[in-house]
Enzyme design. Sequence first.
Site, PDB file in Angstrom:
ATOM      1  N   ASP A  62     -36.378  -1.328 -12.834  1.00 11.80           N
ATOM      2  CA  ASP A  62     -37.055  -2.450 -12.992  1.00 11.80           C
ATOM      3  C   ASP A  62     -37.213  -3.037 -11.428  1.00 11.80           C
ATOM      4  O   ASP A  62     -35.867  -3.659 -11.271  1.00 11.80           O
ATOM      5  CB  ASP A  62     -36.622  -3.540 -13.679  1.00 11.80           C
ATOM      6  CG  ASP A  62     -37.574  -5.074 -13.641  1.00 11.80           C
ATOM      7  OD1 ASP A  62     -38.230  -4.831 -12.719  1.00 11.80           O
ATOM      8  OD2 ASP A  62     -36.837  -5.982 -14.800  1.00 11.80           O
ATOM      9  N   ASN A  88     -47.489   0.927  -6.931  1.00  6.27           N
ATOM     10  CA  ASN A  88     -48.648   0.734  -8.121  1.00  6.27           C
ATOM     11  C   ASN A  88     -48.427  -0.079  -9.025  1.00  6.27           C
ATOM     12  O   ASN A  88     -48.237  -0.785  -9.675  1.00  6.27           O
ATOM     13  CB  ASN A  88     -49.166   1.843  -8.505  1.00  6.27           C
ATOM     14  CG  ASN A  88     -48.872   1.843  -9.882  1.00  6.27           C
ATOM     15  OD1 ASN A  88     -50.738   1.735 -10.531  1.00  6.27           O
ATOM     16  ND2 ASN A  88     -49.060   2.103 -11.187  1.00  6.27           N
ATOM     17  N   TYR A 156     -51.561 -14.540 -10.874  1.00  6.88           N
ATOM     18  CA  TYR A 156     -51.444 -13.045 -11.069  1.00  6.88           C
ATOM     19  C   TYR A 156     -52.220 -12.359  -9.309  1.00  6.88           C
ATOM     20  O   TYR A 156     -52.317 -11.837  -8.135  1.00  6.88           O
ATOM     21  CB  TYR A 156     -52.187 -12.560 -12.147  1.00  6.88           C
ATOM     22  CG  TYR A 156     -52.157 -11.150 -11.892  1.00  6.88           C
ATOM     23  CD1 TYR A 156     -51.757 -10.441 -12.338  1.00  6.88           C
ATOM     24  CD2 TYR A 156     -53.718 -10.452 -11.612  1.00  6.88           C
ATOM     25  CE1 TYR A 156     -51.747  -8.732 -12.022  1.00  6.88           C
ATOM     26  CE2 TYR A 156     -53.858  -9.263 -12.045  1.00  6.88           C
ATOM     27  CZ  TYR A 156     -53.379  -8.451 -12.168  1.00  6.88           C
ATOM     28  OH  TYR A 156     -53.600  -7.256 -12.333  1.00  6.88           O
ATOM     29  N   ALA A 158     -53.305 -14.961  -6.877  1.00  9.81           N
ATOM     30  CA  ALA A 158     -52.097 -14.969  -5.287  1.00  9.81           C
ATOM     31  C   ALA A 158     -51.574 -13.586  -4.756  1.00  9.81           C
ATOM     32  O   ALA A 158     -51.193 -13.303  -4.131  1.00  9.81           O
ATOM     33  CB  ALA A 158     -51.097 -15.870  -5.461  1.00  9.81           C
ATOM     34  N   LYS A 160     -52.395 -10.228  -5.966  1.00  6.43           N
ATOM     35  CA  LYS A 160     -52.492  -9.540  -5.866  1.00  6.43           C
ATOM     36  C   LYS A 160     -53.414  -9.338  -4.166  1.00  6.43           C
ATOM     37  O   LYS A 160     -53.710  -8.708  -3.739  1.00  6.43           O
ATOM     38  CB  LYS A 160     -53.357  -8.918  -7.125  1.00  6.43           C
ATOM     39  CG  LYS A 160     -52.959  -8.412  -8.221  1.00  6.43           C
ATOM     40  CD  LYS A 160     -52.058  -7.246  -7.397  1.00  6.43           C
ATOM     41  CE  LYS A 160     -51.849  -6.501  -9.304  1.00  6.43           C
ATOM     42  NZ  LYS A 160     -50.984  -5.135  -8.787  1.00  6.43           N
TER      43      LYS A 160
END
Length: 266
Positions: A62, A88, A156, A158, A160
């Site tokens: 993780d 990824n 999310y 922010a 990316k």
Amino acid sequence: MDLNNRRGIITGAGQGIGQAIALEFAAKGAHLLLVGRKEATLQETADLVKNAGGTSEILVQDLGQADGAQNVADAVKSWDTIDLLVNNAGNVRAGRLEESTAAEATAMIDLNLTAPVLLTQALLPQLRTSGAANGSLILNISSEIALVAMPFYAVYAATKSGLAAFGEAMRRELHGTGVHVATVYPGATDTEMMSSQNADWKRGPVSGVVERVMAGLAADEHEINATHERARGMQDLNLVDPLAVDAALAPGLTELEASVKDHNSI
């Protein structure tokens, strides 16, 4: 860029875009460390990699954990060559910011942004060495949401956007070293990560995204827009008149909120 016989790491390799990218490199003779949270899905990818002509190892990890990046680096410290890193792995939790928990926000930041930064940092000495000899590749999987930030996806978006800026800065920092940094912007894609999202967004196949990625890399592109052509108009408008995008989205906010409230891959 010669994409053959790469040796490197792909995170989030158990499914979706990560798995598909692994198979593309496998078909070109790659040896890969497949990183993800579930052994079963990683083993599935490993079997597919073998069938495609590549070889692989798996690491159940993780990357949102504090020691995640270092554990990956430790797993490949004996490799003679590391000339590929695909950042990824990612997760998402949609909804109004004030209704989100601190744990949900932190989970997205840790996996989507902190992990790629720390993993790149940990592997950079080996990537530099291999890059000086034959060229290395750092491939960051961002999102269309970094081009048009959508309501109810504030954290999310922010993360990316941060990943895209990180790639841009590193591309300039590594200029002339032989380390090629590329950022990919997929649109809504038919993956497990999108399975709990019910917005009326057209989802493209994983194959289409990865085909665009590999073509972009072969052409030495640094910014690979893998969104569908129908989304480009909104992206262009957001560059020149973002308030017009606000106005276009405003009438559908209530419907959009209802359709994404259960979107959660954490």
